[in-house]
Design a protein around this motif. Structure first.
Motif, mmCIF file in Angstrom:
data_model
loop_
_atom_site.group_PDB
_atom_site.id
_atom_site.type_symbol
_atom_site.label_atom_id
_atom_site.label_comp_id
_atom_site.label_asym_id
_atom_site.label_seq_id
_atom_site.Cartn_x
_atom_site.Cartn_y
_atom_site.Cartn_z
ATOM 1 N N THR A 80 0.861 -1.185 0.000
ATOM 2 C CA THR A 80 0.000 0.000 0.000
ATOM 3 C C THR A 80 0.896 1.234 0.000
ATOM 4 O O THR A 80 2.087 1.164 0.337
ATOM 5 N N TYR A 81 0.304 2.363 -0.386
ATOM 6 C CA TYR A 81 1.010 3.640 -0.262
ATOM 7 C C TYR A 81 -0.011 4.742 -0.034
ATOM 8 O O TYR A 81 -1.194 4.597 -0.384
ATOM 9 N N PRO A 82 0.405 5.860 0.560
ATOM 10 C CA PRO A 82 -0.550 6.910 0.928
ATOM 11 C C PRO A 82 -1.223 7.528 -0.290
ATOM 12 O O PRO A 82 -0.585 7.788 -1.308
ATOM 13 N N SER A 83 -2.517 7.779 -0.172
ATOM 14 C CA SER A 83 -3.239 8.515 -1.204
ATOM 15 C C SER A 83 -2.692 9.933 -1.286
ATOM 16 O O SER A 83 -2.282 10.520 -0.279
ATOM 17 N N LEU A 84 -2.674 10.476 -2.484
ATOM 18 C CA LEU A 84 -2.251 11.868 -2.642
ATOM 19 C C LEU A 84 -3.349 12.838 -2.236
ATOM 20 O O LEU A 84 -3.124 14.049 -2.183
ATOM 21 N N THR A 85 -4.541 12.314 -1.930
ATOM 22 C CA THR A 85 -5.640 13.138 -1.424
ATOM 23 C C THR A 85 -5.695 12.999 0.100
ATOM 24 O O THR A 85 -5.951 11.911 0.616
ATOM 25 N N PRO A 86 -5.429 14.062 0.847
ATOM 26 C CA PRO A 86 -5.401 13.975 2.317
ATOM 27 C C PRO A 86 -6.704 13.430 2.878
ATOM 28 O O PRO A 86 -7.802 13.732 2.400
ATOM 29 N N GLY A 87 -6.571 12.577 3.901
ATOM 30 C CA GLY A 87 -7.733 12.061 4.599
ATOM 31 C C GLY A 87 -8.367 10.843 3.964
ATOM 32 O O GLY A 87 -9.359 10.325 4.489
ATOM 33 N N GLN A 88 -7.806 10.363 2.860
ATOM 34 C CA GLN A 88 -8.365 9.197 2.181
ATOM 35 C C GLN A 88 -7.538 7.951 2.499
ATOM 36 O O GLN A 88 -6.349 8.049 2.816
ATOM 37 N N PRO A 89 -8.129 6.754 2.384
ATOM 38 C CA PRO A 89 -7.394 5.523 2.691
ATOM 39 C C PRO A 89 -6.202 5.317 1.766
ATOM 40 O O PRO A 89 -6.135 5.873 0.659
ATOM 41 N N ASP A 90 -5.274 4.494 2.228
ATOM 42 C CA ASP A 90 -4.112 4.160 1.412
ATOM 43 C C ASP A 90 -4.537 3.468 0.116
ATOM 44 O O ASP A 90 -5.552 2.764 0.059
ATOM 45 N N VAL A 91 -3.741 3.662 -0.926
ATOM 46 C CA VAL A 91 -3.947 2.968 -2.195
ATOM 47 C C VAL A 91 -3.399 1.550 -2.058
ATOM 48 O O VAL A 91 -2.290 1.343 -1.537
ATOM 49 N N ILE A 92 -4.161 0.553 -2.517
ATOM 50 C CA ILE A 92 -3.738 -0.848 -2.434
ATOM 51 C C ILE A 92 -3.169 -1.283 -3.779
ATOM 52 O O ILE A 92 -3.796 -1.067 -4.821
ATOM 53 N N VAL A 93 -1.998 -1.889 -3.754
ATOM 54 C CA VAL A 93 -1.339 -2.361 -4.975
ATOM 55 C C VAL A 93 -1.551 -3.864 -5.110
ATOM 56 O O VAL A 93 -1.199 -4.636 -4.215
ATOM 57 N N PHE A 94 -2.127 -4.283 -6.235
ATOM 58 C CA PHE A 94 -2.306 -5.689 -6.571
ATOM 59 C C PHE A 94 -1.418 -6.020 -7.756
ATOM 60 O O PHE A 94 -1.211 -5.188 -8.644
ATOM 61 N N GLU A 95 -0.900 -7.253 -7.793
ATOM 62 C CA GLU A 95 -0.076 -7.650 -8.934
ATOM 63 C C GLU A 95 -0.416 -9.064 -9.371
ATOM 64 O O GLU A 95 -0.973 -9.858 -8.610
ATOM 65 N N THR A 96 -0.062 -9.363 -10.617
ATOM 66 C CA THR A 96 -0.301 -10.690 -11.164
ATOM 67 C C THR A 96 0.905 -11.113 -11.997
ATOM 68 O O THR A 96 1.807 -10.308 -12.263
ATOM 69 N N GLY A 97 0.941 -12.372 -12.402
ATOM 70 C CA GLY A 97 2.006 -12.869 -13.265
ATOM 71 C C GLY A 97 3.388 -12.634 -12.681
ATOM 72 O O GLY A 97 3.625 -12.894 -11.492
ATOM 73 N N GLU A 98 4.291 -12.111 -13.506
ATOM 74 C CA GLU A 98 5.663 -11.825 -13.074
ATOM 75 C C GLU A 98 5.762 -10.559 -12.244
ATOM 76 O O GLU A 98 6.824 -10.238 -11.719
ATOM 77 N N GLY A 99 4.659 -9.828 -12.128
ATOM 78 C CA GLY A 99 4.661 -8.622 -11.317
ATOM 79 C C GLY A 99 5.358 -7.458 -12.015
ATOM 80 O O GLY A 99 5.610 -7.473 -13.208
ATOM 81 N N GLY A 100 5.662 -6.431 -11.237
ATOM 82 C CA GLY A 100 6.270 -5.235 -11.800
ATOM 83 C C GLY A 100 5.230 -4.266 -12.319
ATOM 84 O O GLY A 100 4.023 -4.522 -12.281
ATOM 85 N N SER A 101 5.697 -3.136 -12.826
ATOM 86 C CA SER A 101 4.788 -2.056 -13.203
ATOM 87 C C SER A 101 3.857 -2.433 -14.353
ATOM 88 O O SER A 101 2.799 -1.824 -14.514
ATOM 89 N N GLY A 102 4.219 -3.431 -15.150
ATOM 90 C CA GLY A 102 3.367 -3.862 -16.247
ATOM 91 C C GLY A 102 2.331 -4.888 -15.858
ATOM 92 O O GLY A 102 1.623 -5.415 -16.729
ATOM 93 N N ALA A 103 2.202 -5.158 -14.554
ATOM 94 C CA ALA A 103 1.268 -6.205 -14.110
ATOM 95 C C ALA A 103 0.549 -5.809 -12.826
ATOM 96 O O ALA A 103 0.188 -6.655 -12.035
ATOM 97 N N GLU A 104 0.326 -4.498 -12.650
ATOM 98 C CA GLU A 104 -0.267 -4.017 -11.409
ATOM 99 C C GLU A 104 -1.588 -3.286 -11.638
ATOM 100 O O GLU A 104 -1.800 -2.639 -12.664
ATOM 101 N N VAL A 105 -2.434 -3.388 -10.617
ATOM 102 C CA VAL A 105 -3.635 -2.572 -10.484
ATOM 103 C C VAL A 105 -3.534 -1.834 -9.151
ATOM 104 O O VAL A 105 -3.238 -2.455 -8.121
ATOM 105 N N HIS A 106 -3.732 -0.522 -9.175
ATOM 106 C CA HIS A 106 -3.715 0.287 -7.957
ATOM 107 C C HIS A 106 -5.151 0.693 -7.641
ATOM 108 O O HIS A 106 -5.803 1.367 -8.445
ATOM 109 N N LEU A 107 -5.618 0.273 -6.474
ATOM 110 C CA LEU A 107 -7.020 0.452 -6.099
ATOM 111 C C LEU A 107 -7.143 1.507 -5.006
ATOM 112 O O LEU A 107 -6.558 1.366 -3.928
ATOM 113 N N GLU A 108 -7.920 2.543 -5.287
ATOM 114 C CA GLU A 108 -8.100 3.647 -4.340
ATOM 115 C C GLU A 108 -9.572 3.781 -3.981
ATOM 116 O O GLU A 108 -10.438 3.827 -4.854
#
Length: 325
Positions: free
Chosen positions: A187-215
């Motif tokens: 997870t990492y902090p939302s850029l919008t103050p007061g909102q929940p952390d962004v959750i990072v999901f990955e699949t396959g070999e992972g890395g930036s080409g295999a992620e979904v960031h859920l806010e």
């Protein structure tokens, strides 16, 4: 579940003016137009595909032309931003200067989930994030087109994380993890103050080409999709036989879906997750060189065989992409 998605395949967004879209994505972003075709569900308008030098899966950014589309109203239950990978941190400095010189709306370089990023908007307000692959491991990047106006050492190499914004994150997370087989990475902090952390999901070999960031956002209205908005995100399936297994898997999860769809350049399956975001699963092949040589991708109007008999009718209604010629 034994089925595993390989990463992002393509993303499809909406433009109101194909010629302006063509100029921005080829001249400003330096992408290659790899396929000029029509929307198979509405053959009166363009469907444009941009990508790396050969249109590898995981590098494809596509647009449906909807001439009467109103402007997208940003909000919840949407693919709220698309990411594009660049080779390293130095590339972001190049792009920031390029955007300033070309009057492209952009933010400052900031860290998201441990990677340096640069957010910007295209001429229709489409939200993008350039993501540095300086320390990336996982799904391999593509190779920028040698004839691009952007130097290859700074060029866009493919799709980065898809950003989803929803009112109730647990419903989307359930589908990502339990149905599609993604795993929670961080997870990492939302850029919008007061909102929940962004959750990072990955699949396959992972890395930036295999992620979904859920806010999760509780302070937004629902999105109204229009020009400058994202229609769907597609994930990579290795082959047609595996896609047929996914069709059965999605049906068993009782998610309403399209069933098997032949898009000629790839085979597909469409369904919506509980918050209404449209997902697609798409095969890596046959690919975009099926009906054009690699050296001439995107130069002529390409039609799948089942539309070829309507070529004259289709061409009569389409305006040239490059209106300066």
């Amino acid at each position: 579940m034994s089925l595993t998605l390989k990463g992002l395949h393509h993303v499809s967004a909406i433009t109101a003016k194909a010629p302006e879209n063509f100029r921005f994505y080829t001249e400003v972003l330096g992408l290659r137009l790899i396929k000029k075709t029509v929307n198979q569900d509405d053959i009166s308008v363009y469907h444009l595909f941009y990508g790396d030098e050969v249109g590898n899966p995981g590098t494809e950014l596509t647009f449906f032309e909807l001439p009467n589309a109103g402007r997208n109203r940003d909000g919840n239950n949407s693919i709220s931003a698309l990411s594009l990978r660049v080779p390293d941190d130095k590339s972001l400095d190049y792009w920031k200067q390029r955007f300033s010189s070309l009057s492209v709306e952009h933010d400052e370089i900031v860290s998201r989930g441990g990677r340096l990023t640069l957010a910007f908007r295209d001429h229709e307000g489409q939200r993008f994030i350039l993501v540095s692959d300086e320390h990336n491991e996982g799904v391999a990047a593509g190779r920028p087109w040698a004839k691009s106006p952007v130097p290859q050492e700074y060029g866009i190499t493919g799709l980065g994380p898809a950003h989803l914004t929803v009112e109730a994150s647990e419903h989307t997370a359930l589908v990502l993890e339990k149905v599609l087989g993604f795993s929670r990475k961080s997870t990492y902090p939302s850029l919008t103050p007061g909102q929940p952390d962004v959750i990072v999901f990955e699949t396959g070999e992972g890395g930036s080409g295999a992620e979904v960031h859920l806010e999760e956002r509780t302070d937004l209205p629902g999105q109204r999709l229009g020009r400058g908005g994202v229609h769907h995100v597609a994930f990579r399936v290795d082959n047609e036989e595996e896609l047929k297994q996914w069709v059965e898997h999605i049906r068993s999860a009782q998610l309403p879906n399209s069933g098997f769809v032949d898009r000629f350049y790839f085979r597909s399956l469409y369904f919506r997750e509980p918050n209404g975001i449209l997902f697609e699963l798409a095969t890596d092949g046959p690919g975009f060189a099926t009906d054009e040589p690699l050296a001439h991708l995107g130069e002529s109007l390409a039609l799948p065989p089942f539309l070829e008999s309507k070529r004259a009718q289709i061409e009569a209604h389409l305006k040239p992409l490059d209106t300066r010629q």
